[in-house]
Design a protein around this motif. Structure first.
Motif: not given
Length: 324
Positions: A79-85, A102-111
């Motif tokens: 999880i990445v918190a950013t307002t400047t992607p 990373m070869t698995g899992g999931f990822a998303f941003d939080v703003q």
């Protein structure tokens, strides 16, 4: 038994380029004394040309993984918190996932702008407690220097770039406030106060990135009150009080806001981790940066009770109580 999200590692990254207050003196009507007096900031870091948010986030992630003694494939979620992607899409988190290999899992941003890391921690905790993830890499990363109006002395002197990261892992606890891990959180927002802090650009409005606009005095008044309230609320949910705290690790926006919040909470400044003098306001990166630096300094130790709180554009604000 209760599942807790326990901190296993922490790390940070700062760009090499250091910008002292004196750098602004030949560019705008300001001075080192003016900046220090009003914000407590002495210097900040700006990303190098071509250096991106995802690159800084990846460097901080690697440092946190090393501190945790883990490999990228040990992680379920980023999880990445950013307002400047880096880009409008895909998410910065997926770029970090790829860069780490990373070869698995999931990822998303939080703003949630400056409150982003608190929001990200709360999301990570929910994933762990619900059993959807076992190990979560939570990152705050910003290149705020790219959205500053360098002729606006009210804003350009306040912000900096950087990244910080935590590794959270599911662990069993007794279900009491003595457990290690995230014990409680409190999140809030009020969209009617948007004009106090915003960027005047966006994909569906101007098609540009825009620059930061801020009503400093109005925001200051809201910040101290709301930060104290949300810290109180989170502590109450955890069944704890001010006297139980070892550390406040606040969003590093302004030393006067930090001191004012600590005073409202009745906590002395020697129990507050302060890094604003060296980093400026790094938005979503400021709390994980302060946690990492606090650990490096020997301030934060295993078993310490911490409240971390932040407020940012939206307005959005919140707090997390955790035992290190």
């Amino acid at each position: 038994m209760t599942i807790r999200a326990v901190v296993r590692g922490v790390g940070h990254y700062l760009p090499e380029r250091i910008i002292p207050n004196s750098w602004f003196e030949s560019r705008i009507d300001t001075s080192d004394e003016w900046i220090r007096t009003r914000s407590g900031i002495e210097r900040r870091h700006f990303a190098a040309e071509g250096e991106t948010t995802s690159q800084m986030a990846t460097a901080a992630a690697r440092a946190a993984l090393a501190d945790a003694g883990m490999k990228p494939d040990d992680i379920d979620t980023v999880i990445v918190a950013t307002t400047t992607p880096d880009l409008t899409f895909p998410s910065t988190a997926t770029m970090v996932q790829a860069a780490l290999g990373m070869t698995g899992g999931f990822a998303f941003d939080v703003q949630a702008v400056c409150a982003g890391f608190v929001y990200a921690l709360t999301n990570a905790n929910a994933l762990i407690v619900s059993g959807q993830a076992s190990r979560v890499l939570v990152i705050g990363a910003e290149t705020f220097s790219r959205i500053l109006d360098m002729e606006d002395r009210a804003t350009c002197v306040l912000f900096g770039d950087g990244a910080g990261a935590l590794v959270l892992e599911a662990a069993e606890g007794a279900g009491t406030s003595a457990d290690r891990g995230i014990l409680a959180s409190d999140l809030n927002s009020d969209g009617t106060m948007r004009d106090m802090l915003y960027v005047d650009g966006g994909v569906s409005s101007t098609g540009t990135a825009g620059v930061v606009k801020m009503q400093g005095n109005a925001l200051f008044r809201q910040a101290v009150e709301k930060l104290a309230q949300t810290a109180d609320a989170a502590l109450k949910k955890a069944g704890l009080g001010h006297d139980d705290l070892d550390w406040i690790v606040p969003h590093q926006a302004n030393i006067r806001i930090i001191a004012g919040t600590a005073k409202k909470l009745g906590v002395p400044m020697d129990k507050v981790v302060v890094t604003v003098q060296d980093h400026g306001n790094t938005s979503a990166a400021s709390i994980p940066l302060a946690l990492s630096v606090g650990k490096q300094r020997g301030q934060i130790r295993e078993g310490d009770l911490i409240v971390t709180e932040a407020i940012g554009g939206g307005l959005a604000w919140g707090a997390v109580v955790l035992r290190w």
